[in-house]
Design a protein around this motif. Structure first.
Motif, PDB file in Angstrom:
ATOM      1  N   HIS A  43       0.972   3.889  -3.037  1.00 51.27           N
ATOM      2  CA  HIS A  43       0.275   5.157  -2.826  1.00 51.27           C
ATOM      3  C   HIS A  43       1.122   6.216  -2.120  1.00 51.27           C
ATOM      4  O   HIS A  43       0.699   7.381  -2.033  1.00 51.27           O
ATOM      5  CB  HIS A  43      -1.012   4.925  -2.029  1.00 51.27           C
ATOM      6  CG  HIS A  43      -1.974   3.990  -2.702  1.00 51.27           C
ATOM      7  ND1 HIS A  43      -2.658   4.322  -3.857  1.00 51.27           N
ATOM      8  CD2 HIS A  43      -2.354   2.719  -2.381  1.00 51.27           C
ATOM      9  CE1 HIS A  43      -3.436   3.315  -4.218  1.00 51.27           C
ATOM     10  NE2 HIS A  43      -3.270   2.325  -3.341  1.00 51.27           N
ATOM     11  N   PHE A  71       0.835  -1.203   0.000  1.00 51.55           N
ATOM     12  CA  PHE A  71       0.000   0.000   0.000  1.00 51.55           C
ATOM     13  C   PHE A  71       0.870   1.253   0.000  1.00 51.55           C
ATOM     14  O   PHE A  71       0.661   2.180  -0.792  1.00 51.55           O
ATOM     15  CB  PHE A  71      -0.919  -0.020   1.227  1.00 51.55           C
ATOM     16  CG  PHE A  71      -1.944   1.073   1.255  1.00 51.55           C
ATOM     17  CD1 PHE A  71      -3.184   0.911   0.664  1.00 51.55           C
ATOM     18  CD2 PHE A  71      -1.672   2.289   1.878  1.00 51.55           C
ATOM     19  CE1 PHE A  71      -4.143   1.919   0.696  1.00 51.55           C
ATOM     20  CE2 PHE A  71      -2.611   3.308   1.910  1.00 51.55           C
ATOM     21  CZ  PHE A  71      -3.845   3.119   1.321  1.00 51.55           C
ATOM     22  N   GLU A  72       1.858   1.264   0.894  1.00 58.10           N
ATOM     23  CA  GLU A  72       2.733   2.432   0.990  1.00 58.10           C
ATOM     24  C   GLU A  72       3.577   2.590  -0.267  1.00 58.10           C
ATOM     25  O   GLU A  72       3.821   3.711  -0.732  1.00 58.10           O
ATOM     26  CB  GLU A  72       3.626   2.326   2.221  1.00 58.10           C
ATOM     27  CG  GLU A  72       4.481   3.553   2.472  1.00 58.10           C
ATOM     28  CD  GLU A  72       5.176   3.518   3.810  1.00 58.10           C
ATOM     29  OE1 GLU A  72       5.862   4.507   4.141  1.00 58.10           O
ATOM     30  OE2 GLU A  72       5.037   2.496   4.536  1.00 58.10           O
ATOM     31  N   ALA A 102      -6.699   5.057   0.016  1.00 58.82           N
ATOM     32  CA  ALA A 102      -5.510   5.897  -0.140  1.00 58.82           C
ATOM     33  C   ALA A 102      -5.868   7.378  -0.093  1.00 58.82           C
ATOM     34  O   ALA A 102      -5.159   8.180   0.528  1.00 58.82           O
ATOM     35  CB  ALA A 102      -4.801   5.565  -1.455  1.00 58.82           C
ATOM     36  N   LYS A 105      -4.408   9.951   2.719  1.00 59.54           N
ATOM     37  CA  LYS A 105      -3.635  11.128   2.298  1.00 59.54           C
ATOM     38  C   LYS A 105      -4.273  12.412   2.804  1.00 59.54           C
ATOM     39  O   LYS A 105      -3.574  13.331   3.257  1.00 59.54           O
ATOM     40  CB  LYS A 105      -3.524  11.163   0.770  1.00 59.54           C
ATOM     41  CG  LYS A 105      -2.581  10.118   0.181  1.00 59.54           C
ATOM     42  CD  LYS A 105      -2.548  10.188  -1.339  1.00 59.54           C
ATOM     43  CE  LYS A 105      -1.614   9.147  -1.918  1.00 59.54           C
ATOM     44  NZ  LYS A 105      -1.588   9.177  -3.414  1.00 59.54           N
TER      45      LYS A 105
END
Length: 435
Positions: free
Chosen positions: A258, A254-255, A323, A327
């Motif tokens: 995104h 994921f990191e 995401a 953010k």
């Protein structure tokens, strides 16, 4: 030609603010759009920019004054030069009354500070908003801090280091003051004022600090919620195993994809978005004798800031991805710490999520954020024995609390909403298949 500096529009329904601090003093050269003052409103702190480049010739308002939107607080002369402008309106320029004498440094608060900073220390009065807030929060003297930033400017880390040294009893590394020049006639310069004596052991002290506009507004609104809404809180607990497992399995991917960490808040925002579709009253509000229902979800997310709790709004959360939610919340967290959140970013929420678990809270009854009708309280995750299929097992559990306005939301609806959130968190697949 002198140009008026007026208080800018501060947002919908905000008609005035408090002049918290002058970032420039009379006689200083300013650039167009350069902040010259800081205003504190009911919700945020905003900087007032100079409309033109020139010299700040006059300050009309004083720090602490309440000023209305559109009011003139200063004047800037486009044709003047800093060297030819008196430091203060009506001040006489003479050996006994030099330019700038009698002015109070913007953030010093030290009665023994010199009237004028040595050459090269002008940045003391032009600290960045984040540094100014850190100075005020930790009650440190910026004149005693050696700046490590560009051109010797003080950074927030410098302030925190000085505060830590102050708490531990160690003396922070101080700036070396410039040697004062002898006045005309050859007289020796005056000796510096003696330092304040240290507190005696066992001495009892009190400190009175005026409430900020933000704190006053928070107090007023929370009391208003108690006085007007029929508040009630219902509780449930949720097994966090599935979310923790999904987060652990996909957090690196994921990191990497995104550029943001996968947190728990996005799961709860998505769960709330799913639950309000089944129980729309929790996302509604009362306006007079009418109920306003919404097909969108604007989530107010409680974020800790130096001056207190703020609630920026994640808009159209029902249409956002994990995401996008992470953010947005991360950006709001950064802005809250720096004090740069705007009024628009903190108005218009339809539902609130407050995570007291990050501070260690086990259980609470959150207060509504008017005119909203619901607020979800998250708490800390701790392993507890629970019975599953006739067996006692240890699971990571979290208590959830939903406070709601009973005038609009029935008890059955509140319980149903909280159960929907619980089901979505314990089985995140529901979030994907919209179940």
């Amino acid at each position: 030609m002198a140009t008026d500096v007026k208080v800018p529009a501060l947002g919908e329904s905000i008609t005035e603010g408090t002049l918290a601090q002058w970032l420039k003093k009379a006689g200083d050269a300013v650039a167009a759009d350069e902040p010259i003052a800081s205003l504190e409103t009911d919700k945020v702190t905003v900087d007032v920019p100079s409309p033109v480049a020139g010299v700040l010739t006059e300050t009309v308002a004083k720090e602490g004054d309440t000023v209305a939107v559109g009011a003139v607080i200063a004047r800037v002369d486009e044709g003047a030069t800093a060297a030819s402008t008196p430091a203060e309106k009506g001040a006489e320029t003479s050996p006994t009354n030099p330019p700038g004498a009698g002015e109070t440094p913007a953030v010093r608060g030290d009665e023994n500070a010199p009237d004028a900073a040595p050459q090269g220390d002008d940045h003391i009065t032009t600290l960045s908003p984040a540094v100014r807030r850190a100075v005020l929060e930790h009650h440190v003297d910026p004149t005693a801090i050696r700046g490590t930033g560009r051109d010797g400017r003080i950074t927030k880390d410098d302030v925190l280091a000085a505060a830590k040294a102050k708490e531990s009893g160690a003396e922070p590394e101080a700036k070396a003051p410039a040697a004062p020049a002898a006045p005309a006639g050859g007289a020796a310069p005056a000796a510096p004022a003696a330092a304040k004596p240290a507190a005696a052991p066992g001495e009892r002290r009190e400190e009175r600090v005026k409430m900020s506009r933000l704190r006053q507004t928070v107090a007023k609104r929370l009391k208003e919620a108690q006085n007007t809404a029929a508040m009630l809180t219902t509780f449930n607990d949720v097994d966090m195993s599935a979310v923790m497992e999904a987060r652990s399995r996909y957090k690196d991917l994921f990191e990497k994809k995104h550029g943001i960490r996968l947190g728990f808040m996005s799961f709860f925002v998505k769960a709330v978005a799913l639950a309000v579709r089944d129980v729309p009253a929790v996302n509604a509000s009362l306006e007079g004798d009418e109920i306003v229902y919404r097909d969108y979800l604007d989530v107010s997310v409680a974020v800790s800031a130096p001056k207190g709790l703020v609630v920026p709004v994640v808009r159209n959360a029902q249409a956002m991805s994990f995401a996008e939610i992470e953010k947005t919340i991360a950006e709001y967290g950064r802005k809250a710490k720096e004090g740069t959140l705007t009024v628009d970013e903190m108005t218009g929420g339809t539902f609130t999520i407050s995570n007291g678990g990050v501070f260690g809270s086990l259980l609470s009854t959150p207060i509504l954020n008017p005119p909203q009708s619901g607020v979800l309280g998250m708490h800390r995750i701790e392993e507890r024995p629970v019975a599953i299929d006739g067996q006692v097992v240890i699971r990571p559990m979290m208590y959830l609390a939903l406070s709601y306005d009973h005038r609009l939301v029935d008890g059955r609806e509140a319980v149903t909403f909280l159960v929907r959130v619980k089901e979505a968190i314990e089985d995140p697949t529901r979030l994907l298949i919209d179940l």
